[in-house]
Design a protein around this motif. Sequence first.
Motif, mmCIF file in Angstrom:
data_model
loop_
_atom_site.group_PDB
_atom_site.id
_atom_site.type_symbol
_atom_site.label_atom_id
_atom_site.label_comp_id
_atom_site.label_asym_id
_atom_site.label_seq_id
_atom_site.Cartn_x
_atom_site.Cartn_y
_atom_site.Cartn_z
ATOM 1 N N HIS A 286 1.365 -1.073 0.028
ATOM 2 C CA HIS A 286 0.312 0.170 -0.014
ATOM 3 C C HIS A 286 0.784 1.547 -0.055
ATOM 4 O O HIS A 286 0.176 2.363 -1.134
ATOM 5 N N LEU A 287 1.448 1.407 0.618
ATOM 6 C CA LEU A 287 2.429 2.128 1.391
ATOM 7 C C LEU A 287 3.547 2.627 -0.114
ATOM 8 O O LEU A 287 3.402 4.034 -0.767
ATOM 9 N N GLN A 288 3.912 2.136 -1.254
ATOM 10 C CA GLN A 288 4.005 2.229 -2.739
ATOM 11 C C GLN A 288 3.338 2.760 -3.743
ATOM 12 O O GLN A 288 3.959 3.972 -4.404
ATOM 13 N N LYS A 289 2.244 2.924 -2.832
ATOM 14 C CA LYS A 289 1.007 3.638 -3.587
ATOM 15 C C LYS A 289 1.072 5.575 -3.079
ATOM 16 O O LYS A 289 0.559 6.446 -3.844
ATOM 17 N N ILE A 290 1.818 5.641 -2.420
ATOM 18 C CA ILE A 290 0.897 7.009 -1.620
ATOM 19 C C ILE A 290 1.476 8.166 -2.867
ATOM 20 O O ILE A 290 2.361 8.076 -3.532
#
Length: 275
Positions: free
Chosen positions: A98-102
Motif C-alpha cells: 500500500h505504501l508504495q502507492k502514496i
Amino acid sequence: MQTADLSHSAQASATAFAIPANVYAEKVVSVTHYTDRLFSFRITRPQSFRFRSGEFVMIGLPNAERPVFRAYSIASPAWDDELEFFSIKVPDGPLTSHLQKIVAGDTVLLRQKSTGTLVLDALTPAKRLYMISTGTGIAPFASLIRDPETYEKFDQIILTHTCRDVAELEYGAELYRQSVEDALIGELTNGRLTYYSSTTRGRFPRMGRITALIENGSLFADLGVEAFDPANDRVMICGSMAMLHDVKALVEKAGFREGSHSEPGDFVVERAFVG
Ligand code: A2P
C-alpha cells in the motif's frame, strides 16, 4: 494515473479512522520511485518529534481499523524540517504493497517514539567510521552522513552501499552528490566522506558483495587504507539478516567488540526493514 487512483482509495477510509494514541498523522510531501523495488518519500515532521540520527520509527497507513506498522530507519538528519524514508516495495507486503502507492498530500502514520542501535553514542571514539549497507540499509546512514555530530566524532567517514543492480544505487549516489555539493553539509563532508558502491548482478565498474570485497582486500586497497583495525576504525552495519550475520563475523574476526547505548563499543548492527 493508476497510482493516484489507488492511493485515493487507500486513503478514503482515513476519514472514518480514529488516530491511535501516541501516533502522529503526517502529510506526504514528495515521493521518488527509483525502481520497481525501491522508492523514497518525505513527510511533514511534527514539531514535537525528536530523534537521534540513525534511529528508526514505526510507520503505518490509515487504511485499516488496526493499521499495520513497520520499522523504518529515518533517512533525514535530526535537523531537517521534514522526515525522509527509503523503502523497498514488497508486492504482497502488508504495509509496502500500500505504501508504495502514496502520493503527495496523503497521510502517513508515525509512532511517537524512535529508537535504534545505529547511533553515534553506541560507538567509542576513533579515527575512521565505516557505514556498511546493502539495499535499503543505506537509510540510517543517509541520516548520519548529514549530521554534524558524525564529523565531530570521526575524521573520516566511509559509506559503502551494495545493491543487485545499478538503478538501485541511484538513491545513495544522489545522496552523496548532494552531501558534497550542498553549501552547508559540503563544509562537513569536504574530503572526509567517501562513497564506495558496488553491484552484485547488474554490470558496474565495481562488482561484488561487500563481504567479498572486504575478504579479498579490495575495499582497503581501493580506499588506500589499512585493513580493519579496532584501534582506528569503527563499523556500523545495516542490511538483510544474512548480510548482518556475515559482515558481523568479519569484523569480529578482526577483533571488534559490539557496542550498545549502555556499553559503547567498536561496531553496531541493525536489520534493514523488510515487508
Ligand atoms: P546478491 O545479489 O549476491 O544476493 P537484497 O536486495 O536481496 O537485499 O540484496 C542487496 C545486496 O546485498 C545484493 O547486492 C546482495 O547480493 C547482497 N547480499 C545478500 N546477502 C548478502 C550477504 N550474506 N552478505 C553480503 N551481501 C549480501
